[in-house]
Design a protein around this motif. Structure first.
Motif, PDB file in Angstrom:
ATOM      1  N   GLY A  78       0.917  -1.043  -0.115  1.00  0.00           N
ATOM      2  CA  GLY A  78      -0.155  -0.084  -0.069  1.00  0.00           C
ATOM      3  C   GLY A  78       0.741   1.233   0.026  1.00  0.00           C
ATOM      4  O   GLY A  78       1.996   1.180  -0.591  1.00  0.00           O
ATOM      5  N   LEU A  79       0.213   2.408   0.509  1.00  0.00           N
ATOM      6  CA  LEU A  79       0.926   3.686   0.472  1.00  0.00           C
ATOM      7  C   LEU A  79       0.840   4.084   1.840  1.00  0.00           C
ATOM      8  O   LEU A  79      -0.061   3.899   2.755  1.00  0.00           O
ATOM      9  N   ARG A  80       1.422   5.287   2.266  1.00  0.00           N
ATOM     10  CA  ARG A  80       1.377   6.118   3.249  1.00  0.00           C
ATOM     11  C   ARG A  80       1.129   7.499   2.699  1.00  0.00           C
ATOM     12  O   ARG A  80       1.987   8.075   1.947  1.00  0.00           O
ATOM     13  N   VAL A  81      -0.063   8.275   3.079  1.00  0.00           N
ATOM     14  CA  VAL A  81      -0.341   9.273   2.601  1.00  0.00           C
ATOM     15  C   VAL A  81       0.048  10.446   3.428  1.00  0.00           C
ATOM     16  O   VAL A  81       0.560  10.275   4.821  1.00  0.00           O
ATOM     17  N   LYS A  82       0.056  11.734   3.008  1.00  0.00           N
ATOM     18  CA  LYS A  82       0.422  12.818   4.030  1.00  0.00           C
ATOM     19  C   LYS A  82      -0.647  13.120   5.139  1.00  0.00           C
ATOM     20  O   LYS A  82      -1.804  12.686   4.957  1.00  0.00           O
ATOM     21  N   SER A  83      -0.378  13.491   6.355  1.00  0.00           N
ATOM     22  CA  SER A  83      -1.219  13.954   7.364  1.00  0.00           C
ATOM     23  C   SER A  83      -2.248  14.551   7.116  1.00  0.00           C
ATOM     24  O   SER A  83      -1.867  15.967   6.629  1.00  0.00           O
TER      25      SER A  83
END
Length: 390
Positions: A141-146
């Motif tokens: 998957g991915l990590r998006v910005k907060s």
């Protein structure tokens, strides 16, 4: 026998509803496979060869700097166990070096307002290629910005573009997808993000509940709003909670040399996470070691492995069976620690569970309680899944 109360259930009219709520909140789920790590790769450095490149780099370090004869002495193992661990690590780095992969658009990526869309498209193309050649990890998957950064539209745009791109190129969304949601300083952000996932799901024609996310616990503010109602309020979309050691320790004003995974401040946060999510089915993951070998010198590499291995052992002892890996060298120490942890007690647990099932003494002065037996059976199942046993 004679009893005094004719109808005990009449005294507890709310029992059935309470029991229904209990089973919904705390499902009696069997131990299932969970990745032993999550590998984070900055989006601008991610491509279709990332998994292969990491595996080759880790295997090269392992072969050059850790011959089998040195394993037991360096990592305090029984000789026979060390032989098995060495063989398993070699096979793992060859066949499946990464179990869980995140393309990072947050801290590891930074602010790139003119470049992010392009990197999203490149990442989607790389995922489709990994899927096509059979090397996409089981979890990815991915990590998006907060949302705490004040620009939630950027986070959702990146997630939307990534999912749309993968589906267009691969023809569908490959299984195992999850998105990581970082730096959650307000509880409201969780519900807002869950609503965005639902909207994306419908727009992309995905099945209900396909898009789930991981909450990152990276600040004391987050710990304060973790509670038993959180999972239900997110309608099944919360897949996991991951601890962020460096943001958390910085938020607690720890000096840099004390920003470490085994600090008591981190133990407290992890224990709160365990308390809140116990029995809910939400997976837990520990954080990372922000270090790589100082050089290619054998002693520098081994020193890094020892430091990382001790951090992983600390996590395992505290009931956190997953952590983050940030460098190919971490794969070596991660698998050494995990395999040794599960193998070192396997025979003992098997014998004690068998003795209980056969209603006989386990020997050695052991008096097992039912809860202990249940825990050992779960540990054996977890070990089988981690070790690749059938």
């Amino acid at each position: 026998m004679r009893v005094t109360l004719a109808d005990p259930l009449a005294l507890i009219p709310g029992f059935e509803q309470a029991h229904l709520e209990q089973t919904a909140r705390y499902p009696a789920a069997a131990v299932r496979w969970q990745p032993v790590h999550t590998v984070y790769v900055p989006a601008d450095r991610f491509d279709a060869r990332t998994v292969t490149t990491w595996g080759e780099a880790a295997l090269d370090l392992f072969r050059r700097h850790l011959p089998r004869k040195d394993m037991a002495r360096l990592f305090e193992m029984h000789e026979q166990t060390a032989k098995i661990v060495h063989e398993k690590v070699t096979a793992k780095l060859t066949e499946e070096p990464i179990e869980d992969l995140r393309v990072d658009f947050e801290d590891g990526y930074g602010l790139r307002p003119g470049e992010e869309d392009g990197h999203v498209a490149q990442a989607a193309e790389a995922v489709a290629a990994l899927h096509a050649n059979g090397t996409l990890p089981r979890r990815w998957g991915l990590r998006v910005k907060s949302f705490a950064d004040g620009d939630p539209a950027r986070s959702i745009r990146t997630l939307d573009g990534f999912l749309t791109g993968v589906i267009e190129r691969a023809g569908h969304l490959p299984g195992g997808f999850v998105v990581t949601f970082p730096k959650v300083l307000m509880k409201a952000y969780l519900g807002q993000f869950a609503d965005c996932l639902e909207a994306l799901e419908k727009a992309l024609g995905l099945g209900e509940g396909t898009l789930r996310f991981e909450l990152q616990v990276e600040a004391p503010q987050t710990v304060r709003f973790l509670d038993a109602d959180l999972v239900a309020s997110l309608r099944g979309r919360l897949a996991a909670a991951h601890f962020g050691v460096f943001d958390y320790t910085a938020s607690c004003s720890l000096p840099p040399h004390e920003q470490r995974l085994d600090h008591p401040v981190c133990d407290h946060a992890r224990h709160v996470m365990q308390t809140v999510f116990a029995g809910t089915g939400v997976e837990l993951s520990d954080g990372s070691l922000a270090a790589s070998p100082a050089s290619d010198d054998k002693y520098a590499v081994r020193n890094l492995w020892w430091r990382h291995l001790e951090m992983v052992r600390h996590s395992l002892r505290h009931g956190f069976y997953q952590g983050w890996d940030m460098h190919p060298s971490h794969l070596v120490s991660r698998y050494i620690a995990v395999y040794h942890f599960h193998l070192s007690r396997y025979q003992e647990y098997s014998q004690r569970v068998r003795a209980w099932e056969e209603q006989r003494e386990a020997g050695g002065g052991v008096m097992d309680e039912p809860a202990t037996i249940k825990t050992m059976a779960a540990a054996l199942r977890r070990a089988d899944l981690a070790l690749g046993n059938t």
